[in-house]
Design a protein around this motif. Structure first.
Motif, short mmCIF file in Angstrom:
data_model
loop_
_atom_site.label_atom_id
_atom_site.label_comp_id
_atom_site.label_asym_id
_atom_site.label_seq_id
_atom_site.Cartn_x
_atom_site.Cartn_y
_atom_site.Cartn_z
N LYS A 173 0.85 -1.27 -0.03
CA LYS A 173 0.08 -0.21 -0.09
C LYS A 173 0.84 1.28 0.00
O LYS A 173 1.70 1.36 0.87
N GLU B 247 -2.75 -1.36 -3.35
CA GLU B 247 -3.57 -0.06 -3.05
C GLU B 247 -2.62 1.05 -3.49
O GLU B 247 -1.27 1.17 -2.90
N ARG C 222 -2.88 5.40 -3.51
CA ARG C 222 -3.48 6.64 -3.44
C ARG C 222 -2.65 7.89 -3.42
O ARG C 222 -1.53 7.95 -2.78
N GLU D 21 -6.31 -3.43 -6.29
CA GLU D 21 -7.71 -3.33 -5.78
C GLU D 21 -8.27 -2.01 -5.39
O GLU D 21 -9.43 -1.71 -5.39
N VAL D 22 -7.28 -1.08 -4.93
CA VAL D 22 -7.77 0.22 -4.58
C VAL D 22 -6.87 1.34 -5.32
O VAL D 22 -5.68 1.34 -5.40
N ASP E 282 -6.92 5.50 -5.99
CA ASP E 282 -7.31 6.87 -5.32
C ASP E 282 -6.37 7.77 -6.17
O ASP E 282 -5.16 8.18 -5.54
N LEU F 20 -9.69 -4.52 -9.47
CA LEU F 20 -9.93 -2.86 -8.79
C LEU F 20 -11.61 -3.06 -8.34
O LEU F 20 -12.42 -3.35 -9.31
N THR F 21 -11.50 -2.65 -7.05
CA THR F 21 -12.77 -2.51 -6.59
C THR F 21 -13.18 -1.00 -5.88
O THR F 21 -14.31 -0.84 -5.75
N LEU F 22 -12.10 -0.35 -5.61
CA LEU F 22 -12.35 1.24 -5.50
C LEU F 22 -11.59 2.18 -6.40
O LEU F 22 -10.33 1.96 -6.75
N ASP G 167 -11.36 6.23 -7.02
CA ASP G 167 -11.60 7.64 -6.78
C ASP G 167 -11.03 8.62 -7.83
O ASP G 167 -9.81 8.70 -7.75
N SER H 167 -17.04 0.68 -5.36
CA SER H 167 -17.08 2.05 -5.00
C SER H 167 -16.33 2.88 -5.92
O SER H 167 -15.22 2.74 -6.34
#
Length: 623
Positions: free
Chosen positions: A355, A381, A383, A405-406, A408, A429-431, A433, A456
């Motif tokens: 992450k 992940e 972000r 998977e995430v 942002d 990929l589930t999230l 932004d 999401s």
């Protein structure tokens, strides 16, 4: 013809419920009680309570099932004292309990403080007295985890009373391993954590304190072996929200906590920081002492006057990367002088990195993620928040992270459709932004036809998106219309009722929908949304944000009234309306009337994000 609220029909446990039981109760009564208890115990709290209102047999099964529950989460809505007492009465098996305490007082303490508890989380506390802490310390001797979150009561002396009573918990709970104490972010140092140090048990492995002053933290973690606190040798995870992070504090922490695996430090300077005391490369070098560190978070709060660490550059990050190669999670915020070389060093040196988060990094560009090599397959992940230099090239580079998977990229305003085309092929990929991105309807069409099982999606502030884009997203050949449960399309001027209708008809599983500041949303839009779900026989929508939707009428709250015919939004648990609606005169029905008729609903007028995440304010009923 306008639908009007219906008169009370005597439904509920004592009215329609018994009538229902007289018609269908014969079949239910024929089933073994053990089977009924097993079935009711598997359907969840809300469904169990609904079943209890239908007939005597299911009511008895619900009571028996609730008495055997071992884990219970009552944080989605604020229960009253009566609800908590009824749900928890007679349960001697409960091991984990989470409660939204905004409407609770000492009347609920006896039900909450159970000797069987191992984990207890009390959120948004506002009306408890020291009696709570004394009872927990007396009855919950086997407690392993305690989380206490205080709501802001605008200068009440309540905090003073409570903080002096916390030691009762520690004195009675000798086996505590996880302690989290969160008070409202006022003046750091106003919460007297010093007096708690001697009471915190030596078994503590995880500790979170908010807020704590820099000088207090240095007392908690002195370098001298003769002054070490009882929990220094056992502590593995430390999280502090401070007034300022300094080199000296970091040195104190790393020198006194040799077994540290996780470190999270956030500061919120109330005024411009003194460069002589602010965090520098020396502080990051000191982190290298903790060679077993797997999780590191160093951030400066956005609300602070000086929002960046101006004395840390690439050299400090390079020393961090060299000393902490075991890091699996990295979170950095406010490092304005660090460039691509520093961030890339972290990505390549930390071989187990999963992450990676960076925010407010004005010097981070597409070069950071240009060549991820071995890191690409391990990262799950990423972000990158408010990084102004990033473009679609970063999104294209990240498409090589096949296990991502995430993702942002909120606040990265140069991310365009080309990046979305690449992202759309990430099969795990589930999230996602993309708040504020420069994407258009064409980009949403690519996402709607892609392979991402996104649950999401945030498109807030993507101003070039129209109703056609939402249709392309949800009517494409991809899987997103089957997997999407949370959607944020706030602050988009051209979103209207047409988009809401498409969402309602093609995304039946949607549970969270943000329409904040969508100025074209009207009462008929909401009625359509509620009616489609009502007609489908499902009520999955749990959270709805309508803050600052200026075209809603003074009577739009009638759509959330349980007496509305037919009743809409039955499953709704959180509704954001904005302070302008709360203070507007002539609302019919009023907020108070809706809450009285629907006690399981939370109405927020504090401009919070969905579900009041990370916000400790009192319930709207107490304002």
């Amino acid at each position: 013809m306008e639908k009007r609220p219906r008169a009370g029909d005597g439904g509920g446990c004592d009215g329609g419920g018994e009538a229902s039981g007289s018609l269908g109760g014969g079949l239910v009564d024929m089933l073994p009680e053990v089977l009924l208890v097993e079935v009711v115990g598997r359907v969840g709290l809300e469904a169990a309570c609904s079943a209890a209102a239908s007939c005597r047999a299911l009511r008895g099964a619900a009571v028996a099932a609730l008495s055997a529950v071992t884990s219970l989460d009552l944080s989605v809505f604020p229960p009253t004292n009566g609800i908590v007492n009824r749900i928890l009465e007679g349960n001697g098996a409960l091991r984990s309990l989470t409660v939204n305490c905004s409407l609770l007082d000492d009347s609920a303490v006896a039900a909450i403080a159970k000797g069987s508890l191992r984990e207890l989380s009390l959120l948004k506390c506002s009306s408890f007295t020291p009696y709570l802490f004394a009872v927990i310390g007396e009855r919950c001797a086997n407690l392993r985890s305690i989380k206490l979150e205080m709501a802001d009561l605008n200068g009440s002396e309540h905090f003073v009373i409570c903080r002096k009573s916390l030691a009762h918990i520690f004195k009675g709970c000798d086996y505590l391993e996880n302690i989290s104490l969160k008070f409202p972010l006022r003046t750091p140092g106003s919460v007297d954590f010093d007096s708690l140090v001697s009471a915190i048990p030596s078994t503590t492995k995880v500790l979170l304190l908010q807020p704590v002053a820099n000088w207090q933290a240095k007392k908690l973690f002195p370098i001298s072996p003769s002054l070490k606190t009882p929990f220094s040798d056992s502590l593995e995870s430390l999280s502090l929200v401070l007034d300022i992070i300094t080199d000296e504090l970091v040195t104190f922490i790393t020198g006194s906590l040799p077994q540290l695996l996780e470190l999270c430090l956030e500061d919120n300077p109330g005024s411009e920081t003194d460069l002589d005391t602010d965090l520098t490369n020396i502080g990051l070098q000191a982190l290298g002492i903790c060679q077993n560190l797997t999780h590191l978070s160093l951030t400066r709060g956005k609300q602070s006057y000086s929002s960046t660490f101006r004395r840390v550059n690439d050299f400090g990050i390079l020393m961090l990367a060299e000393g902490c190669k075991q890091l699996q999670t990295i979170r950095l915020g406010g490092f304005s002088k660090v460039r691509d070389a520093g961030y890339a060093a972290l990505l390549h040196s930390c071989k187990d990195l999963k992450k990676f988060e960076v925010s407010t990094a004005s010097c981070l560009s597409d070069l950071t993620c240009l060549d991820l090599d071995e890191a690409a397959t391990k990262i799950t992940e990423v972000r990158l928040l408010s990084c102004s230099l990033l473009t679609s090239e970063t999104a294209i580079s990240l498409s090589s992270c096949t296990n991502l998977e995430v993702l942002d990229l909120s606040g990265c305003r140069s991310i365009a459709d080309a990046g979305l085309v690449s992202i759309s092929q990430l099969s795990k990929l589930t999230l996602l932004d993309l708040a504020g991105a420069d994407i258009t309807d064409a980009g949403l069409s690519a996402l709607g036809n892609g392979r991402c099982p996104i649950s999401s999606l945030c498109l807030r502030g993507c101003r070039r998106i129209t109703n056609n884009g939402i249709a392309s997203l949800l009517l494409g050949s991809g899987t997103i219309n089957k997997t999407l449960v949370a959607l944020d399309i706030g602050n988009i001027a051209r979103i209207s009722g047409r988009a809401v209708t498409v969402i309602a008809k093609n995304c039946e599983q949607i549970s969270s929908l943000c329409l904040r500041n969508c100025v074209l949303i009207t009462d008929p839009c909401l009625e359509t949304l509620g009616s489609v779900q009502h007609n489908s026989g499902k009520s999955p929508l749990r959270m709805l944000d309508l803050s600052y939707c200026s075209r809603l009428s003074r009577s739009f709250l009638r759509l959330f009234d349980p007496l509305f015919d037919p009743p809409l939004f039955r499953g709704l648990r959180w509704l954001g309306i904005g302070k302008n609606v709360l203070e507007r005169r002539g609302n019919s029905p009023t907020v108070a009337e809706i809450l009285e008729r629907k006690p399981g609903l939370t109405i927020c007028a504090n401009n919070c994000e969905m579900g009041c995440r990370n916000q400790c304010h009192p319930d709207v009923r107490t304002l």
